[in-house]
Design an enzyme around this catalytic site. Structure first.
Site, PDB file in Angstrom:
ATOM      1  N   HIS A 129      35.270  43.050  27.718  1.00 13.63           N
ATOM      2  CA  HIS A 129      36.517  42.592  28.348  1.00 13.63           C
ATOM      3  C   HIS A 129      36.276  41.566  29.456  1.00 13.63           C
ATOM      4  CE1 HIS A 129      40.431  42.491  30.192  1.00 13.63           C
ATOM      5  NE2 HIS A 129      39.964  43.014  31.318  1.00 13.63           N
ATOM      6  N   HIS A 148      35.476  41.320  37.920  1.00  9.34           N
ATOM      7  CA  HIS A 148      36.813  41.671  38.404  1.00  9.34           C
ATOM      8  C   HIS A 148      37.182  43.140  38.248  1.00  9.34           C
ATOM      9  CE1 HIS A 148      38.196  41.249  34.147  1.00  9.34           C
ATOM     10  NE2 HIS A 148      39.198  42.034  34.529  1.00  9.34           N
ATOM     11  N   GLU A 178      37.018  48.365  40.748  1.00  2.00           N
ATOM     12  CA  GLU A 178      38.081  49.277  40.319  1.00  2.00           C
ATOM     13  C   GLU A 178      37.549  50.415  39.452  1.00  2.00           C
ATOM     14  OE1 GLU A 178      41.934  48.836  37.424  1.00  2.00           O
ATOM     15  OE2 GLU A 178      41.552  47.244  38.867  1.00  2.00           O
ATOM     16  N   ASP A 179      36.561  50.122  38.595  1.00  2.00           N
ATOM     17  CA  ASP A 179      36.159  51.091  37.564  1.00  2.00           C
ATOM     18  C   ASP A 179      34.723  51.584  37.658  1.00  2.00           C
ATOM     19  OD1 ASP A 179      38.687  50.913  36.417  1.00  2.00           O
ATOM     20  OD2 ASP A 179      38.118  49.248  35.121  1.00  2.00           O
ATOM     21  N   ASP A 209      43.047  37.888  32.378  1.00  5.42           N
ATOM     22  CA  ASP A 209      42.862  39.324  32.153  1.00  5.42           C
ATOM     23  C   ASP A 209      44.007  39.878  31.308  1.00  5.42           C
ATOM     24  OD1 ASP A 209      41.829  42.121  32.922  1.00  5.42           O
ATOM     25  OD2 ASP A 209      43.854  42.146  33.750  1.00  5.42           O
ATOM     26  N   ASP A 238      60.524  19.059  12.913  1.00  5.51           N
ATOM     27  CA  ASP A 238      60.897  19.982  13.976  1.00  5.51           C
ATOM     28  C   ASP A 238      59.827  21.017  14.285  1.00  5.51           C
ATOM     29  OD1 ASP A 238      63.351  18.718  14.193  1.00  5.51           O
ATOM     30  OD2 ASP A 238      64.317  20.047  12.739  1.00  5.51           O
TER      31      ASP A 238
END
Length: 704
Positions: free
Chosen positions: A90, A114, A118-119, A179, A298
């Site tokens: 990720h 990043h 957090e993890d 992200d 178009d």
């Protein structure tokens, strides 16, 4: 797996680069687990990342990326995504998306890291010590707040934190957008209800932010991914129409070749591409056309890329000369760029066969900004090199007025729910207008924004003292909707009379959350003030201080026994030029010579009576004054206070019902001396909101 084969960057039919897709990134993710390459310098997983980054930034510090990857991979080791892939895929995918858009090394470093704080066990202090304060700030900016601490408020408060961080460094939001794009690409493993919830937040918040930051490459793909989740049937219909169109020859190709020939013959070096519309764009175009089927031209637009700004207008001239222009479709976003860095010329032309093609004309530099927005700026906070810049001053070339406005009002949002609702309202505005302040400032407002919105955008809570406005030099109500390019002058109360405040009616004219929050907070703190803003009632039309009338005879006529009175239609005072007319009962009515009633009587053949001012008169001079103003609370009180301060007695006062937020007050006053009138009129004219004070000149019925 060799580094060069880790990801194959796909290209559209027009040769345009596509961002790496999920399948390519899965292959790259698996390479993350294979260890170092044979050359022993970079892990295979970031070899392609380094190659892409160096293509845009030849002098980039690739070693920093290597160290960031090693830390991210080791800290996330053992963690898996819901899709079953190693978690490191990720941050690696997010970073490659940013690298393809031209992000600089600091952004890519923070992107790789990043999710570590957090993890994993990695701390912000470690990130700062290893990679510097800027990387630490970016990682902190995108780190979510814990639900255990904030409960249901965690998501809105996380976005509030992220937006505040973006106000200091827009690269925070660049990382968040990339992200969210990768998460949306892999959302299929989630439960349908969770997919819908994430898609709605993406639609309401992230896509508008991508639009405002000019990152069209991310915005368009996010739109399609959200559309597929929330409106699957409409998505399938539009996608099937695109696939069906792709099976046959593209009529735009023939138009493109004609354009190339015209520009080549004119000696203009230009690259002509076909830009296919994405799914949501086709859907919107179908809605615009109603039930009519889309024509072959178009499904895409022509893109003409040139070297210099002047070449853009040269191309436009050739196209409008050699083809039939559709003038209604012409827009010049080069002379007047959009608020999100976007610059381009838009037009549409019809060829000899009647085929109408939309054309975008821009330089290659404009194209880079159109695709990548703020990401294309690299580091937008480099130390200023201008001679008048202070050492270390950070300059933001984007100057996003919408972001400054958002940061201003979010400070006043009392709770997460109010913030979350106001944020979505703010971002729901489709386009912005630019308004020029009379003092040289510039303010961006949502389309339809009013003078009230502009006041709070320019002055924050200082706008409470706004009492009126001039739009393009003309007096206008505060509720006036402004248009792109308008010039605005706000009329503000002085500090010595700063007793006014916003009216409840202002809430009806406020489109921006900042204005609504500030007005609501003031009204909540001043509940009694709301009553003062009601329309004038008969009880309010008489001033509190009413004095007994003074004697009328302050003028005299040549006969020593005629009764004299001053006409109420113009209430003359010395040293006005005056004339008299005999009315019923032999009384002489005295008028100012320029009074319309006097002029009408003279025109009808009525003989005038010579009159003059009596010398040595001490007091008793009456005058009727009219004050025209923009309605606001306390206006009546402020005017009567100013009149009293001049030592002038009020005989009567009346307030006419407001019309388009304008009111007219009429005062009959008794002056202590004839020469007191000019000073009184100046004092009344200085009251905030009053834009004209004049002597009564109304046409009155003449008594026979």
């Amino acid at each position: 797996m060799s580094a060069d084969n880790a990801v194959e960057t796909t290209r559209a039919a027009d040769g345009r680069k596509r961002l790496p897709r999920a399948a390519d990134l899965r292959r790259l993710g698996r390479a993350a687990l294979l260890g170092p390459s044979g050359r022993g310098r970079f892990p295979d997983a970031i070899e392609h990342l380094a190659k892409v980054h160096r293509a845009r930034h030849p002098g980039a510090d690739i070693d920093t990326l290597r160290r960031a990857y090693v830390l991210a991979e080791s800290s996330h080791r053992g963690q898996m995504r819901k899709s079953g892939e190693p978690y490191i895929t990720h941050p690696l995918a997010v970073t490659l998306i940013l690298a393809e858009l031209g992000a600089e090394t600091t952004t890519l470093t923070a992107s790789l890291l990043h999710d570590t704080v957090e993890d994993t066990e990695v701390t912000l202090e470690q990130v700062g010590a290893e990679f510097g304060e800027e990387v630490r700030y970016l990682v902190d900016g995108v780190t979510k707040l814990e639900k255990v601490d904030y409960g249901a408020a965690a998501e809105p408060e996380t976005f509030r934190k992220m937006l505040v961080a973006t106000g200091n460094d827009v690269r925070v939001m660049s990382i968040k957008l990339a992200d969210r794009l990768h998460n949306m690409r892999t959302l299929g493993v989630m439960r349908p209800e969770k997919q819908a919830r994430i898609a709605k937040v993406t639609r309401d918040v992230l896509i508008p932010l991508a639009e405002r930051l000019g990152v069209q490459a991310l915005k368009t793909e996010l739109e399609d991914l959200v559309f597929a989740i929330l409106h699957p049937e409409e998505y399938d219909r539009s996608r099937e129409a695109i696939l069906e169109h792709a099976t046959g020859p593209d009529p735009l190709a023939a138009v493109a070749e004609d354009v190339r020939t015209v520009l080549r013959d004119a000696g203009i070096a230009a690259e002509v591409q076909i830009r296919p519309r994405h799914v949501v764009s086709v859907h919107r175009f179908r809605l615009k056309r109603g039930d009519a089927e889309l024509g072959g031209c178009d499904y895409g637009r022509l893109l003409v890329l040139v070297g210099e700004d002047a070449d853009c207008y040269a191309v436009l001239g050739e196209l409008h000369t050699c083809f039939t222009p559709v003038i209604a479709e012409f827009k010049d976003f080069i002379a007047a760029p959009k608020f999100n860095l976007y610059q381009s010329l838009h037009t549409a032309v019809a060829d000899r066969g009647g085929r109408i093609a939309e054309v975008l004309i821009r330089t290659r530099r404009m194209h880079l900004s159109a695709e990548a927005g703020v990401i294309a700026l690299g580091n937008p906070y480099a130390v200023a090199e201008t001679p008048d810049a202070e050492d270390g001053e950070r300059v933001d070339p984007t100057q996003p007025g919408w972001l400054s406005r958002l940061l201003e009002w979010q400070r006043g949002a009392p709770d997460p729910d109010t913030f979350w609702s106001a944020l979505r309202d703010e971002l729901a505005q489709d386009r912005e207008i630019t308004v020029f302040s009379a003092d040289g400032g510039v303010v961006g407002l949502p389309d339809g924004g009013s003078c009230v919105d502009a006041a709070y955008s320019l002055h924050g809570e200082g706008a409470h003292a706004c009492v009126g406005a001039r739009v393009n030099g003309r007096l206008a109500p505060l509720g006036t909707a402004l248009r792109d390019g308008d010039t605005l002058q706000l009329l503000m109360a002085g500090s010595e009379t700063d007793t006014s405040g916003p009216s409840p009616e202002w809430l009806e004219h406020a489109r921006t959350p900042g204005a609504r929050i500030a007005i609501t907070r003031w009204l909540d703190a001043h509940p009694a003030s709301a009553a003062e803003d009601e329309p004038a009632t008969p009880a309010l039309r008489t001033a509190a201080a009413v004095l007994a009338p003074a004697a009328d005879p302050v003028a005299e006529t040549d006969p020593p026994g005629a009764a004299v009175r001053l006409a109420r239609c113009c209430t003359p005072v010395p040293p006005d030029d005056i004339t008299g007319f005999v009315i019923r009962g032999g009384t002489v009515a005295v008028h100012r010579t320029e009074c319309p009633t006097a002029a009408r009587m003279t025109g009808s053949g009525r003989a005038s009576v010579p009159v003059r001012w009596r010398t040595g008169s001490g007091s008793g001079y009456r005058a009727t004054l009219l004050a025209e103003a923009l309605g606001r609370p306390r206006l009546l009180a402020d005017l009567t206070e100013v009149i009293a301060a001049q030592g002038v007695g009020i005989l009567s006062a009346a307030v006419e019902p407001p019309q388009e937020h304008r009111v007219r007050h009429t005062y009959t006053v008794e002056l202590p001396a004839a020469d007191a009138l000019p000073a009184l009129m100046r004092a009344m004219g200085a009251v905030p909101g009053v834009y004209d004070v004049y002597r009564a000149q109304r046409v009155a019925a003449v008594q026979a």
